[in-house]
Design a protein around this motif. Sequence first.
Motif: not given
Ligand SMILES: [Mg+2]
Lengths: 245, 845
Positions: A47, A168-169
């Motif tokens: 991240s 992000d994810e």
């Molecule tokens: Mg993360």
Amino acid sequence: MATIEVKNLSKVYGSGETKVTALDSVNLIIEQGQFVAVMGPSGCGKSTLLHLIGGLDRPTGGSVFIEGSDISKMSDNTLTELRRRKMGFVFQFFNLIPVLDAIENTALPLILDGIKPDIARTKASEWLSRNKLDGRGNHRPDELSGGQQQRVAISRAMVSDPVIILADEPTGNLDSRSSDEIAVALRKIVTDWKRTVLMVTHDPRIAAYADRIIFLKDGKVVDDTLLNGSNGENAKRLKEKVESL
Amino acid sequence: MRIQFLLAWRYLWGRKQRMVLTTLAVVFGVTLLFGLNSMIPGMMESFRHSMVTTSGKVDISISSDSNNPFEQSVLSDLSEIDGISQYTGILTKNVVLPESLGGSINKLTGASSVTVTGVDFATAQNVRNYSLRDGRFLEAGDTYVTVIPQLLADKMELKTGDTFTIPSSEGVADLKVVGVLSLSASAGLDEIFVPLATAQSILNLPEKINTIDALIKSGSDRDEVVASILAKLGPNFKSGAIQTGDELASALMMGESMMWLFGIMALAMAGFIIFNTFRTVVAERRRDLGMLRAIGASKQTIMGLIMVESLIQGIIGTALGLLCGYLFSLALLAGVGSIFASMLRVTIGAPVITTANLIGSIILGVGFTVGSGYFPARSAMKVTPLEAMRPTLGTMEYRQNNKRAIWGLVLLALALFGLLFGEIKIAGLSGVVFLVGIILIAPVMVKPVADIFGKLISSIYPREGKLAQGNLTRQPSRAAITASSMMIGLAICIALMAMITSIEHGFVRYLDKSLGTDYLLMPPSLVLGGGNLGANQGLIEKIKATDGIEEATSLRLASSQIDGTALQLIGLDPLVYPKIAGLEFSEGISEKAFEAMTMGPAIIVNGVFAITSNVKTGDVLTLQSPQGEQEYTVVGIAFDYLNAKIATGYISQTNLANDFNSESDVLLLVNRTPDATAEEVTPALQAVIKEFPTFSLIDSSEFKTEQMGMFKMAMSVFYIMVVMLAVPGLIAMANTMSINVIERTREIGMLRAVGATQTQVKRMVFAESVLLSALGTTMGIMVGLFLSYLLVKAISVIGFSTEFYFPTMGIIASMVVGLVFGIIAAMVPARQAANTVIVEALQYE
Ligand SMILES: [Mg+2]
Ligand SMILES: Nc1ncnc2c1ncn2[C@@H]1O[C@H](COP(=O)(O)OP(=O)(O)OP(=O)(O)O)[C@@H](O)[C@H]1O
């Protein structure tokens, strides 16, 4: 000129006893039209890398170049403008404005950029239908499923014709079928629109849609692989790799 | 800008209840501000009437240059002049009463006569006060009827129904007495009122008048109004009325600034509410805001978003507030108006909307709202894009409150220390400091107060009480801000109530002292001076010689100047006056001061003068007198009831005679011997003053009752305002409670899911609300006590010496109000919480 160039990028949180090195001299070059997945164990700095590339946070060392310009030296306002014009974000928690409907949420970056509302709305509807959300334009987020919300978010990320999409994810909160839909949507962005996508994920199945996988561990790049097999093969190979690392 | 408006509007619309409550606070503030202030001109005008008219003065009196009668039709020209609130035309002429018609030759006043005044029954009462003791005033259709003053009725032994015959151009006119004016009416001593047409025929002046009386609108400049009247009427007219005293104007100004203060305080509370709401809004939307920043919204855009939201609420709230304010003033005027009409015979006009009031209300209403949104908007601006990436955490407070509390304690200590100086300006400052101190300490008070009162509630509802306590202490700042707005409301209530109690006590006391004698012999005008004709030594000697009279003393009058400032001088007998009446001292000691007066040039000044001219005991004043400059030493600061409002100095009658050539008595105070009864003494005194028609004999106790009645009524208007000021506190609590419930929808759903009943959820909300109000009430009482002490101090310093009375009633009332508000505020939120649909709540984001 590479779309993204990362040079000796470091990020250290805190100091003294609580010092955490989230990124440790990372170097990367990502060309236009590449679909890159970032993988690695929890807390390895995925991240953090994404945030620094997206200009959401500032590095403690090194620099990030977007289309040749060093964003770590930009003022907040220039950076904000860069985000608005050159980047699109897809978040894990969808992050739509609850009081706006799908079209308005999608059109948000254009409206922020001062584009006329009717033009913005037209573009937003186009992107919603590309993401198979025809007829959902007037629904508010709480009337949409998680997968649909995330597709609205992808439409929002694409609506300003950005160079880079950072995710992000994006499938972190979704079931496997919705996750596949999202991965397909991102793949299309790269294949059909020649955008650069940088995606963090834990899921080898989702990562398998990418062209290139970067593995991080303890803030360092430990592996950088190009994928060229079929989806299924890639997924298997990745799974083995994740287990080996 | 478009995006801010879109988002702001959607967010507001998405949280309607909250928007309504926050906007309501603004509406309320503006309602008070605008409503009270549009009521004031109407009300002030009425007070002017009543004060101006009872003192026998009008603002403007127009007559012809040569004092000759002029055409009645001239009147219509006045309707176009700005700045005139009321006017009426009068024909008045002195008519000598021959002995055959009851007239008598009197050594003092010469041949007795009556002044025949023809008035237009419709407009006359707007300009002067004709309060009746008996019968009625002139009406439409009246011809040969009259309304006569009580003194004349007594002298001529007339009552309603009798016929009063006066000379007329047609021989004699038989006038039927239909009404008798009371003492406080602004009639001349022997002035009788007849319909204008009747006067015109009695005096043989058809369609003529000789005076126009007018009142100016409050706020207009008298000189300008006079100039425009004269310009309109032409060259043959002159203005010749006494200008209303400055002291009156300043009393009215005080009233006006009081109203502004009320409105602004209400708005300040609205500000608190808005501030609180927007803080919550920003906390709630951190993730949205972070996302907006990430996708390219600049800091300014984010700040603008919150500011636009408060701007929208400010505009809506102000617009509604203006409307409600107008209705409010209509309603209040109707309500107050009927009381006034019956008690004071004053008619109150419609609300008046001045541009200043309109613009002021809009600026303050919108300004306060936007201003209160500013700090939350600043903190919204600082939300980083990264906050969008994190999952939302329930808003919990991390802020360090202790540091502020220490500052708060320091401020409280400073405030208390400030009191020690006994200096009014420092005391005022320490009031503000105290308030800020309490607000700073408030967050850390949340826990102990919640603990104490939580125990109480837990003893009734053990489970809900505990939960409520926990919930309240979770957001100390929010609880503290809510409690603060309630605190301000209650503190003001307590302080004002304490002030009223103290003033009331003081009022009774100095009324007793100043008018402590059995009888007053009053000049026609209540306020001394104003052309009252005094009596020579003859009167007081005759009174003293009357059977059953123990003691009599007089007040005399002169005027002087100090460095160009006018000072009314009252001459009293320092030996007798303190024995049967007395002055209320705020500085100096009564015995010493009066003793000093017997010995040399000593002066006691009243508070108004002491304040405006910055005079203290021991100072030496140089008074202008006909004999040149005279030096007097100030031996005390004190006042009597009748002379509280005008700059006044009291000196001995000997000095007044020597330095200011004044030896006539203008007011007499008379006591009976203990064994004499009113039945014996009153007729005897009446017989004495028959020869001194400028005086009227007044039974002090009657007069006191009348004055007390007027005072009580003025105070009751005050009470209404006080109560109104508590309302924003209620709105604040309802607002916070509904914010709390919305914010915890998920938690409440979870509680319901694990088996809490609807009743339990409801009780939990009620308990929290009551705890919150307990906090507000506790703080309110603390600040209220402090403020009330200050206020009472402040009034004493101005010269109305008052003692501090502990506002027990105010405190009890506040506690009741606090409890009731706590319950009312929770009603809607509690129902909402109880009706939470479990599944939806768990999805809520
Ligand atoms: Mg993360
Ligand atoms: N604001 C912060 N303050 C201190 N340390 C932080 C902060 N943000 C991240 N870290 C630390 O930096 C390291 C990298 O965090 P990062 O969020 O980039 O990991 P990640 O790879 O995304 O993990 P995950 O897969 O769990 O999301 C972690 O050890 C984390 O504890």
